[in-house]
Each structure stands twice: as C-alpha cells, then as structure tokens.
Design a protein around this motif. Structure first.
Motif, PDB file in Angstrom:
ATOM      1  N   LEU A 100      39.311  99.984   3.152  1.00 48.07           N
ATOM      2  CA  LEU A 100      40.205  99.153   3.962  1.00 48.07           C
ATOM      3  C   LEU A 100      39.644  99.117   5.379  1.00 48.07           C
ATOM      4  O   LEU A 100      39.521 100.154   6.033  1.00 48.07           O
ATOM      5  N   LEU A 101      39.304  97.919   5.845  1.00 48.47           N
ATOM      6  CA  LEU A 101      38.724  97.745   7.171  1.00 48.47           C
ATOM      7  C   LEU A 101      39.654  96.963   8.081  1.00 48.47           C
ATOM      8  O   LEU A 101      40.391  96.073   7.627  1.00 48.47           O
ATOM      9  N   GLU A 102      39.600  97.291   9.361  1.00 44.90           N
ATOM     10  CA  GLU A 102      40.208  96.450  10.390  1.00 44.90           C
ATOM     11  C   GLU A 102      39.058  95.782  11.140  1.00 44.90           C
ATOM     12  O   GLU A 102      38.176  96.454  11.671  1.00 44.90           O
ATOM     13  N   VAL A 103      39.056  94.464  11.139  1.00 48.96           N
ATOM     14  CA  VAL A 103      37.926  93.689  11.660  1.00 48.96           C
ATOM     15  C   VAL A 103      38.375  92.884  12.860  1.00 48.96           C
ATOM     16  O   VAL A 103      39.419  92.209  12.828  1.00 48.96           O
ATOM     17  N   THR A 104      37.582  92.943  13.926  1.00 48.60           N
ATOM     18  CA  THR A 104      37.844  92.140  15.124  1.00 48.60           C
ATOM     19  C   THR A 104      36.752  91.090  15.265  1.00 48.60           C
ATOM     20  O   THR A 104      35.558  91.415  15.242  1.00 48.60           O
ATOM     21  N   LEU A 105      37.167  89.842  15.395  1.00 52.32           N
ATOM     22  CA  LEU A 105      36.216  88.752  15.583  1.00 52.32           C
ATOM     23  C   LEU A 105      35.965  88.543  17.072  1.00 52.32           C
ATOM     24  O   LEU A 105      36.898  88.287  17.834  1.00 52.32           O
ATOM     25  N   TYR A 106      34.719  88.623  17.462  1.00 53.81           N
ATOM     26  CA  TYR A 106      34.334  88.320  18.843  1.00 53.81           C
ATOM     27  C   TYR A 106      33.762  86.915  18.947  1.00 53.81           C
ATOM     28  O   TYR A 106      33.567  86.390  20.051  1.00 53.81           O
ATOM     29  N   THR A 107      33.485  86.306  17.810  1.00 53.93           N
ATOM     30  CA  THR A 107      33.174  84.883  17.706  1.00 53.93           C
ATOM     31  C   THR A 107      33.955  84.380  16.505  1.00 53.93           C
ATOM     32  O   THR A 107      34.383  85.167  15.673  1.00 53.93           O
ATOM     33  N   GLY A 108      34.122  83.088  16.410  1.00 55.12           N
ATOM     34  CA  GLY A 108      34.925  82.563  15.309  1.00 55.12           C
ATOM     35  C   GLY A 108      34.214  81.458  14.559  1.00 55.12           C
ATOM     36  O   GLY A 108      34.458  80.279  14.796  1.00 55.12           O
ATOM     37  N   ARG A 109      33.336  81.829  13.663  1.00 53.50           N
ATOM     38  CA  ARG A 109      32.599  80.850  12.861  1.00 53.50           C
ATOM     39  C   ARG A 109      33.170  80.770  11.443  1.00 53.50           C
ATOM     40  O   ARG A 109      33.853  81.690  10.984  1.00 53.50           O
ATOM     41  N   THR A 110      32.848  79.700  10.758  1.00 49.63           N
ATOM     42  CA  THR A 110      33.309  79.488   9.392  1.00 49.63           C
ATOM     43  C   THR A 110      32.903  80.661   8.490  1.00 49.63           C
ATOM     44  O   THR A 110      31.735  81.062   8.481  1.00 49.63           O
TER      45      THR A 110
ATOM     46  N   ALA B 198      31.123  86.292   5.035  1.00 53.54           N
ATOM     47  CA  ALA B 198      29.672  86.188   4.922  1.00 53.54           C
ATOM     48  C   ALA B 198      28.954  87.329   5.639  1.00 53.54           C
ATOM     49  O   ALA B 198      27.968  87.877   5.123  1.00 53.54           O
ATOM     50  N   HIS B 199      29.467  87.722   6.825  1.00 49.96           N
ATOM     51  CA  HIS B 199      28.780  88.761   7.593  1.00 49.96           C
ATOM     52  C   HIS B 199      28.899  90.124   6.902  1.00 49.96           C
ATOM     53  O   HIS B 199      27.909  90.870   6.790  1.00 49.96           O
ATOM     54  N   LEU B 200      30.104  90.464   6.430  1.00 51.37           N
ATOM     55  CA  LEU B 200      30.253  91.751   5.745  1.00 51.37           C
ATOM     56  C   LEU B 200      29.441  91.784   4.447  1.00 51.37           C
ATOM     57  O   LEU B 200      28.850  92.819   4.100  1.00 51.37           O
ATOM     58  N   ALA B 201      29.392  90.666   3.740  1.00 46.30           N
ATOM     59  CA  ALA B 201      28.559  90.629   2.534  1.00 46.30           C
ATOM     60  C   ALA B 201      27.092  90.835   2.898  1.00 46.30           C
ATOM     61  O   ALA B 201      26.357  91.552   2.205  1.00 46.30           O
TER      62      ALA B 201
END
Length: 315
Positions: A234-244, A249-252
C-alpha cells in the motif's frame, strides 16, 4: 449590434478572449478588423484588444446579424444523475468524490451523466449557477481522473476560483495525493523519482524513459510505503507533475505495477489476486497558495476522501 453587460464571472479577462467565447461564430480575423475599425466599444469608447474587463462594463459589437450569434449554455446537464458525493464546499469551490465508472467530462462514448454535468446540476438546483446569466463561464472541473479511477476532484464555482486553482496546479501549489496497491515493492520505501514521459495518442498509452528524449516531458512522482501484506504494498503517492497515466506508468516502469491494472500492470498477478481494475484512488488534497491568493484560506486544510476499499487488504 450586440451589447453585453459584464458580470462577475466575465470580469478579469481580456476583451478579445471574452468575445471569442461569447460570440464563437465571429471569426477572429473579423473581430480584429472590428477592433481596428473602432466597431467594438468598451463603455462607449474605442479600446485595445488587451483591455481587461471589469464587472459592470458594457461591451458593444457593431457587426452584421449573420455573424452575431451569441453563445448559449449547454443545458444537457439537467439529464445527469443527482448523485454527487461532496467532500468539501465553500463559496468558491467544491471538492467532490468521483466514483469508478463515471467520466469526468463528456467524450465520444460517454452519456450526459458525467461528473461535471452532476456538478452543474447540483449548483443549478441550488441557484448558484444560472446559465441564462452566463456568457463565458460555467462551473468547471480543475482536473480529471480516468473513468476507472476514483477519488477527489476540485470544481470551481466561479471564474476567479477557476483561475486561482488552475494557476495553483501549474505552479505546484496544489498537491494531489493518491493511495494505491502495487504487486511488487518500489525501489525504496520512500522516495521521489524523476523520469520522462511521452503519450502515444493513437494507442492511448504512455512511455517512460529514464533519460531525456525527443517528445518526452519530465515527470516527478513521490511515494512512501504505508503497509505491506501477502505480497502487496500500500503506497501513498504524491504527484509533483500531472501527466496522463503518470502513477500507473511510472510505478510500472520502476518495477512496482498497480494491482488490477490491465494496461501497465502484471497480468499474472492480477489473475492470481482476482483483481482486474487498477487499485488507485485520489485520496487527499493539500494547498500551498500564495498569501495574496483569494483562496489562501485553503492552506490550513487537508481535504481527504474516505479510505478506499482496497485498504481493507492490509488490516
């Protein structure tokens, strides 16, 4: 001749931007010619294209009737469902919870029952959105979520709030925090990773690169591991940019695909756990607006959604 009286939501914008929205059938080339010929008047006087409108101003456009059609509001929102889960509301914004299966905005495959349609209907029934009185503004979502992703979305009730929230998103003053489940551990328990992102519009898929490349834009994704159990994280993720599809995709790409993700995920793991919808939720919003902002009062708030159902796996 067409005459407009500028209301609160029309104010604060350039006159040419206002006219482009208020008279969409007026070609821009003709509009600029009307400015040069002094056939567009602001409060009875000639004006520049860059003039900023104020509430109460009068704009007159001296143009032939065949090109003077005035924009009317789309009223299809009245067909939308009344179901709307409001997490936070004040005079300027709504923060609503988008459920899985509801589109944020209309597209070629969606019905009139989108999240923004529900927001418009809610505000219309409250008397806070009166379509007949608006020329260039309608309540708007300040971001979007995929159809199969649930979570918080901010909606602006007025034009000033829309400008402030959009500016906050662009400057990074609005922090969007997600919860998700991955089928492998990320490289570190807590970190911020930078990579490069390119969207393939034809296939509706994105590519991630560790190094800059032509057509790729920088992304930054932060995470911390909240819990782990039975091979899941279980991760808590913070977006510092907001791309599609950035999180998916990034975690994969980092070796920690989302459980249930059929596009970027681990199909065998999805089958093993019997989950076929990405386990991702836009969980919280935090603001760090400039003190000069009319919405600076939001800086003291952390707006959160109820814990997503998938967290039950870690109890």
């Amino acid at each position: 001749m067409k005459e407009f009286t500028i209301n609160t939501n029309d104010s604060g914008q350039r006159i040419d931007k206002f006219l482009s929205k208020a008279m969409p059938e007026l070609p821009k080339s003709m509009m600029y010619r009307l400015f040069r010929r002094k056939d567009i008047k602001l409060n009875g006087k000639r004006c520049e294209i860059s003039a900023i409108l104020s509430e109460g101003d009068t704009v007159r456009v001296y143009v032939k009737d065949e090109v003077s059609a005035v924009k009317t509001q789309d009223m299809t929102f009245k067909q939308a469902s009344d179901e709307l889960r409001i997490v936070y509301e004040d005079d300027n914004i709504l923060v609503v919870f988008k459920p899985i299966g509801v589109d944020s905005h209309s597209n070629s495959t969606s019905s009139a029952d989108t999240l923004i349609d529900r927001v418009k209907k809610y505000l219309w029934k409250k008397g806070e959105f009166i379509p007949e009185e608006e020329r260039t503004f309608a309540p708007a979502l300040c971001s979007r979520l995929d159809r199969n992703t649930a979570g918080l979305i901010t909606a602006a009730k007025n034009a000033a709030a829309l400008r402030e929230i959009n500016s906050a998103i662009q400057s990074g003053a609005l922090h969007k925090i997600y919860r998700c489940v991955t089928v492998s551990a990320p490289p570190e328990r807590e970190s911020i990773a930078t990579a490069y992102h390119r969207k393939d519009d034809d296939r509706n898929i994105v590519r991630i690169s560790d190094v800059p490349a032509e057509g790729f834009r920088e992304i930054r994704t932060g995470w911390r591991t909240v819990a782990e159990k039975n091979g899941l994280y279980l991760l808590e993720v913070t977006l510092y940019t907001g791309r599609t599809h950035q999180i998916r995709a990034h975690l994969a790409h980092l070796g920690a695909p989302l459980l249930g993700d059929g596009k970027y995920g681990d199909i065998r793991a999805n089958k093993r756990y019997g989950v076929f919808r990405q386990q991702l939720c836009a969980y919280a919003l935090e603001f760090s607006l400039p003190e000069s902002s009319s919405l600076a009062y939001l800086n003291s708030k952390r707006i959160t959604a109820p814990p997503p159902d998938f967290e039950q796996r870690f109890r």
